[in-house]
Design a protein around this motif. Structure first.
Motif, PDB file in Angstrom:
ATOM      1  N   ALA A  53       0.828  -1.200   0.000  1.00  0.00           N
ATOM      2  CA  ALA A  53       0.000   0.000   0.000  1.00  0.00           C
ATOM      3  C   ALA A  53       0.868   1.258   0.000  1.00  0.00           C
ATOM      4  O   ALA A  53       0.553   2.237  -0.665  1.00  0.00           O
ATOM      5  CB  ALA A  53      -0.915   0.001   1.221  1.00  0.00           C
ATOM      6  N   ARG A  54       1.946   1.244   0.802  1.00  0.00           N
ATOM      7  CA  ARG A  54       2.760   2.454   0.954  1.00  0.00           C
ATOM      8  C   ARG A  54       4.238   2.126   0.821  1.00  0.00           C
ATOM      9  O   ARG A  54       4.989   2.275   1.770  1.00  0.00           O
ATOM     10  CB  ARG A  54       2.494   3.084   2.327  1.00  0.00           C
ATOM     11  N   PRO A  55       4.681   1.692  -0.352  1.00  0.00           N
ATOM     12  CA  PRO A  55       6.123   1.467  -0.504  1.00  0.00           C
ATOM     13  C   PRO A  55       6.834   2.792  -0.328  1.00  0.00           C
ATOM     14  O   PRO A  55       6.422   3.790  -0.919  1.00  0.00           O
ATOM     15  CB  PRO A  55       6.258   0.943  -1.927  1.00  0.00           C
ATOM     16  N   THR A  56       7.855   2.823   0.502  1.00  0.00           N
ATOM     17  CA  THR A  56       8.444   4.091   0.875  1.00  0.00           C
ATOM     18  C   THR A  56       9.839   4.299   0.296  1.00  0.00           C
ATOM     19  O   THR A  56      10.177   5.367  -0.176  1.00  0.00           O
ATOM     20  CB  THR A  56       8.492   4.197   2.413  1.00  0.00           C
ATOM     21  N   HIS A  57      10.643   3.268   0.345  1.00  0.00           N
ATOM     22  CA  HIS A  57      11.995   3.395  -0.192  1.00  0.00           C
ATOM     23  C   HIS A  57      11.941   3.429  -1.723  1.00  0.00           C
ATOM     24  O   HIS A  57      11.191   2.672  -2.330  1.00  0.00           O
ATOM     25  CB  HIS A  57      12.852   2.223   0.283  1.00  0.00           C
TER      26      HIS A  57
END
Lengths: 336, 321
Positions: free
Chosen positions: A250-254
């Motif tokens: 849902a929220r891939p950050t890297h």
């Protein structure tokens, strides 16, 4: 199944560093990995080839090839440091408490032994079973991993089985002594897609049945989406992002994780569109950049990324989600 | 929670019993005509070696001075020699000598070679270097020279000591010097024969040691001894069998060569080598004395090499066409 217990994790790897001896001197290939696996938890370790996934797992039971050595860190398994155990203690852990499933089922079985005999070996050795009892258990194990006609199959030699069947045998060997932890090192890479899905489903069922923890190493994020509880993304020997699987998708950050997810083709893509990919290649061992190892390939890299190494820090507001990236952390803070 | 049954039955032929690698190799061997011919000759020679005394019409020592140097006839298949002894009987007993020497020497050499080679390859490091150093050193000394030196330097003192013991005790045991011959031949030949086996097995083990199934066996927590004995050596044995088959032939030639030079089995014990040596002196007049033992020696050598080649193709199918 209840949620993974919050108590002490089953496996707790801290600051694990691995070096390889090269002609130009030692080079770091795994740089301070932190990884935990709770009881009954399934963790996916994802990353491209050569990022140190397999070496990390092999180092836990000290099966690294000759020129590769652990330089630092601890790996506590059920409260004991695997990296400091005596050889005989370690032998009890190998196969007894930690089961392994290897990448290539075509070459990971002894070609001159019947599969039944190979399955019996850990049982006789770790469980002191008689040959007859071990034989019975071998049949049970083959049935457990879904091999039809196990009574006949135990007398077969590896070359008489297909790749998928051999991988099932490998899994049965890994499970033989009811390990607390099963480490599967890209167990589906050598298999075709339909068999891959079968193996994933099989491990999914078994882990619930046997209440064991699983570490699944892969480069295929999509494959394990439905299998794992948590994903650790590895890049050049460090964990760059660590999150519950739903959170990660849902929220891939890297930026690296985003690149990985973007490179999975979707059915909705236009036919003519090019597959997305991450430009460049991972750094060679011994030629690691000074700052963040991903910076040279990163579209968002700033000057700080080339100067300092980011550490894994919690993503504010999302429990269990940690990322090692200056830019992403700053953006998150600005958004909050 | 059940596991979805998947139909995998098509992946294995259900009615055929499992075929072991060995049976597979055996079938491949039987398809090779030269190898079968070699095997037949080897079996025949082995049969002759075992049942020799019941096959020969004469004893190998019995002299018939009235029938010396006879050409081959029905009474004496290969004729008789200068003492009137039956050449056929002597060749048959020579087969015994050749087989006993070949089997004992090869067994000792293989035992030493496999143990040292497997351990050197598996453990590596200093042990490996020492073993390989010994191997190279042994191989660097010319075979014949070493055997001649051993026999020449040890035989006289041992025989002299035995004679002295006989004088002192009058025990007839000390007059039996035949077994001293054999012991020296076995010992010196084993000493020069083990290095190739050690090298072969070491190389095999080095290549097998890194195979995934060995790592898998380690990951199962098996001991080094178990891994070496059940995972590594059985997989290294194919080339070893080929080498042993050829080695048996070589050992026979070697034994004949030493006996020919007079440092092997001594007369009157029949050996193809000393028969050839005797025959060589009179071959212009009595060619059968040379021809009979030489032909059998040649036949045995060729048979063992054909068998070795066949085994090589059967056990390493990928290496052949």
């Amino acid at each position: 199944m209840t949620a993974p217990e919050i108590q002490k994790p089953l496996l707790d790897v801290r600051g694990l560093t691995i070096e390889i001896e090269t002609r130009r001197g030692p080079a770091i290939i795994v740089d301070g990995i932190n990884l935990t696996v709770g009881k009954g938890e399934t963790v996916g370790v994802v990353g491209e080839s050569g990022c140190g996934k397999s070496l990390t797992m092999l180092s836990l039971v000290r099966l690294l090839p000759n020129k590769i050595k652990v330089k630092g860190g601890t790996a506590e398994f059920a409260g004991r440091d695997l990296l400091k155990m005596s050889k005989s203690e370690l032998r009890q852990v190998r196969g007894g408490k930690i089961g392994f499933v290897f990448q290539d089922p075509m070459t990971s079985l002894n070609p001159v032994m019947r599969i039944g005999d190979q399955l019996c070996e850990p049982l006789i050795y770790h469980r002191n079973m008689s040959k007859a009892d071990a034989g019975k258990r071998a049949i049970e194990l083959l049935r457990l991993v879904g091999i039809p006609g196990p009574e006949q199959r135990i007398t077969a030699y590896p070359h008489e089985l297909s790749g998928g069947m051999r991988q099932r045998v490998m899994i049965a060997m890994g499970l033989a002594c009811d390990p607390e932890l099963l480490i599967a090192d890209e167990p589906t890479t050598a298999l075709d897609v339909t068999i891959q899905a079968q193996i994933v489903d099989l491990v999914k069922d078994l882990r619930k049945k046997l209440n064991m923890s699983v570490v699944w190493i892969t480069h295929d994020l999509a494959l394990i989406a439905g299998l794992v509880d948590r994903v650790a993304v590895l890049y050049a020997g460090t964990v760059v992002e660590d999150a519950p699987v739903g959170e990660l998708f849902a929220r891939p950050t890297h930026p690296y994780t985003r690149g990985l997810l973007a490179s999975i083709p979707k059915l909705s893509d236009e036919r003519a569109s090019r597959l997305s990919s991450i430009g460049g290649t991972p750094p060679e061992p011994g030629r690691r950049p000074k700052g963040c190892p991903f910076a040279p390939r990163c579209a968002l890299a700033e000057s700080i990324c080339h100067e300092r190494v980011p550490v894994l820090e919690p993503v504010a507001g999302h429990s269990g989600h940690r990322v090692a990236c200056f830019v992403a952390q700053r953006q998150l803070k600005e958004a909050a | 929670m059940t596991i979805t049954p998947v139909n995998l039955s098509s992946t294995v032929a259900d009615d055929e019993p499992p075929v072991s690698l060995w049976r597979d190799a055996w079938h491949r061997l039987l398809r090779n005509k030269l190898a079968v011919a070699g095997l037949a000759v080897v079996i025949l020679l082995a049969f002759v070696a075992v049942f020799g005394p019941w096959l020969t019409p004469y004893d190998f020592l019995t002299q018939d001075l009235e029938a010396r140097n006879q050409a081959p006839s029905l009474a004496h298949l290969f004729g008789t020699d200068d003492l009137g002894r039956d050449v056929f009987s002597r060749v048959v007993y020579g087969t015994r000598t050749a087989f006993v020497v070949a089997i004992v020497v090869t067994t000792i050499a293989v035992a030493i070679g496999v143990t040292l080679g497997a351990m050197a390859g598996f453990f590596g490091g200093l042990f490996d270097r020492i073993v390989m150093w010994f191997t190279d050193m042994t191989m660097s000394v010319p075979n014949l020279l070493l055997v001649v030196v051993i026999n020449a330097s040890l035989k006289t003192p041992i025989t002299a000591w035995m004679e002295a013991r006989y004088q002192a005790t009058l025990n007839p045991f000390y007059r039996e010097t035949i077994w001293v011959d054999f012991l020296l031949v076995f010992g010196s030949m084993a000493l020069i024969s083990w290095p190739p086996y050690a090298r072969l097995v070491r190389a095999q083990v080095l290549s097998i040691r890194g195979r995934p199934y060995v790592t898998a066996a380690r990951a199962l927590g098996l001991t080094n001894r178990l891994i070496l004995m059940r995972y590594i050596v059985p997989n290294a044995i194919g080339p070893l069998i080929v080498s042993v088959s050829a080695g048996l032939g070589t050992a026979m030639v070697l034994e004949s060569a030493f006996s020919f030079l007079g440092v092997g089995v001594n007369p009157p014990t029949p050996s193809w080598g000393n028969m050839i040596s005797d025959g060589l002196r009179v071959w212009q007049h009595y060619p059968h004395l040379l021809a009979a033992p030489a032909a059998v020696l040649g036949l045995a050598t060729v048979a063992f090499s054909f068998l070795g080649d066949g085994l090589n193709d059967a056990l390493n199918p990928r290496g052949s066409k």
